[in-house]
Scaffold this motif. Sequence first.
Motif, PDB file in Angstrom:
ATOM      1  N   ARG A 138       3.696 -11.303   2.173  1.00 11.13           N
ATOM      2  CA  ARG A 138       5.075 -10.832   2.031  1.00 11.13           C
ATOM      3  C   ARG A 138       5.736 -10.709   3.394  1.00 11.13           C
ATOM      4  N   ALA A 139       4.988 -10.156   4.360  1.00  9.23           N
ATOM      5  CA  ALA A 139       5.522 -10.008   5.716  1.00  9.23           C
ATOM      6  C   ALA A 139       5.832 -11.374   6.321  1.00  9.23           C
ATOM      7  N   LEU A 140       4.942 -12.344   6.132  1.00  6.74           N
ATOM      8  CA  LEU A 140       5.181 -13.695   6.654  1.00  6.74           C
ATOM      9  C   LEU A 140       6.426 -14.320   6.032  1.00  6.74           C
ATOM     10  N   LEU A 141       6.550 -14.196   4.716  1.00  7.29           N
ATOM     11  CA  LEU A 141       7.700 -14.782   4.028  1.00  7.29           C
ATOM     12  C   LEU A 141       9.001 -14.109   4.451  1.00  7.29           C
ATOM     13  N   LYS A 142       8.960 -12.801   4.677  1.00  9.52           N
ATOM     14  CA  LYS A 142      10.165 -12.097   5.130  1.00  9.52           C
ATOM     15  C   LYS A 142      10.572 -12.533   6.534  1.00  9.52           C
ATOM     16  N   GLU A 143       9.582 -12.938   7.340  1.00  2.83           N
ATOM     17  CA  GLU A 143       9.874 -13.430   8.688  1.00  2.83           C
ATOM     18  C   GLU A 143      10.448 -14.836   8.666  1.00  2.83           C
TER      19      GLU A 143
ATOM     20  N   ALA B 179       8.757 -17.621   7.168  1.00  2.00           N
ATOM     21  CA  ALA B 179       7.745 -18.671   7.028  1.00  2.00           C
ATOM     22  C   ALA B 179       7.886 -19.340   5.661  1.00  2.00           C
ATOM     23  N   LYS B 180       7.740 -20.658   5.646  1.00  2.00           N
ATOM     24  CA  LYS B 180       7.773 -21.436   4.405  1.00  2.00           C
ATOM     25  C   LYS B 180       6.333 -21.774   4.042  1.00  2.00           C
ATOM     26  N   ILE B 181       5.807 -21.108   3.022  1.00  2.00           N
ATOM     27  CA  ILE B 181       4.420 -21.309   2.604  1.00  2.00           C
ATOM     28  C   ILE B 181       4.437 -21.989   1.247  1.00  2.00           C
ATOM     29  N   PRO B 182       3.884 -23.222   1.144  1.00  2.00           N
ATOM     30  CA  PRO B 182       3.879 -23.918  -0.146  1.00  2.00           C
ATOM     31  C   PRO B 182       3.145 -23.105  -1.208  1.00  2.00           C
ATOM     32  N   GLY B 183       3.731 -23.042  -2.378  1.00  2.00           N
ATOM     33  CA  GLY B 183       3.102 -22.347  -3.496  1.00  2.00           C
ATOM     34  C   GLY B 183       3.396 -20.860  -3.544  1.00  2.00           C
ATOM     35  N   LEU B 184       4.152 -20.358  -2.572  1.00  2.00           N
ATOM     36  CA  LEU B 184       4.473 -18.933  -2.551  1.00  2.00           C
ATOM     37  C   LEU B 184       5.971 -18.743  -2.351  1.00  2.00           C
ATOM     38  N   THR B 185       6.534 -17.817  -3.082  1.00  2.00           N
ATOM     39  CA  THR B 185       7.939 -17.460  -2.918  1.00  2.00           C
ATOM     40  C   THR B 185       8.080 -15.956  -3.059  1.00  2.00           C
ATOM     41  N   LEU B 186       9.167 -15.440  -2.526  1.00  2.00           N
ATOM     42  CA  LEU B 186       9.496 -14.030  -2.708  1.00  2.00           C
ATOM     43  C   LEU B 186      10.420 -13.913  -3.900  1.00  2.00           C
TER      44      LEU B 186
END
Length: 171
Positions: A148-153, A155-162
Amino acid sequence: MKLYELNDEIQRLFWLLEPDPETGEIPDNEEELIEELHALQMERSRVMEYLAKLVLNSRAEQNALKTEEQRLRDRRCKLEHQEERLMHILDRECNGETTDCGVASVRYRATTKVNVTNLTKAVNWLRRHKRQDCIRVHDPEVDKTMVRALLKEGAKIPGLTLLQERSCSLK
């Protein structure tokens, strides 16, 4: 009247209270419609209060059940521990010999178990000898808090969304 019926009726009354779009005239029975609207809103308020009471009651019952579950779990653990202690005493006193105690017998049987003294060496040997079926690998898990912290920063992570959601609470 059900909540959705109350909401529909309130919406219908609001439409009836709207001035005529062409002439701008207000309905003749405006006061009656407003009285009916207030009565429906009071009924809706009563239904909402009833629903809130149901939620609070359900919450209280859940807490009571959790407390009871914990009490029963603690009681079971005490009984399991007592059983282990008593079996240890019986085992010590029988000293490996089958013994008839009247209501029950203490018996012994031979058992074997695998004791892992060096996990790395054992896994390497099993892999070299192509015995993958003897190795269990746990499926990886995603640490959602860290991600969650990475995505809020950004970061585009395949397979994960907020997901942005709303949480309703009652206190």
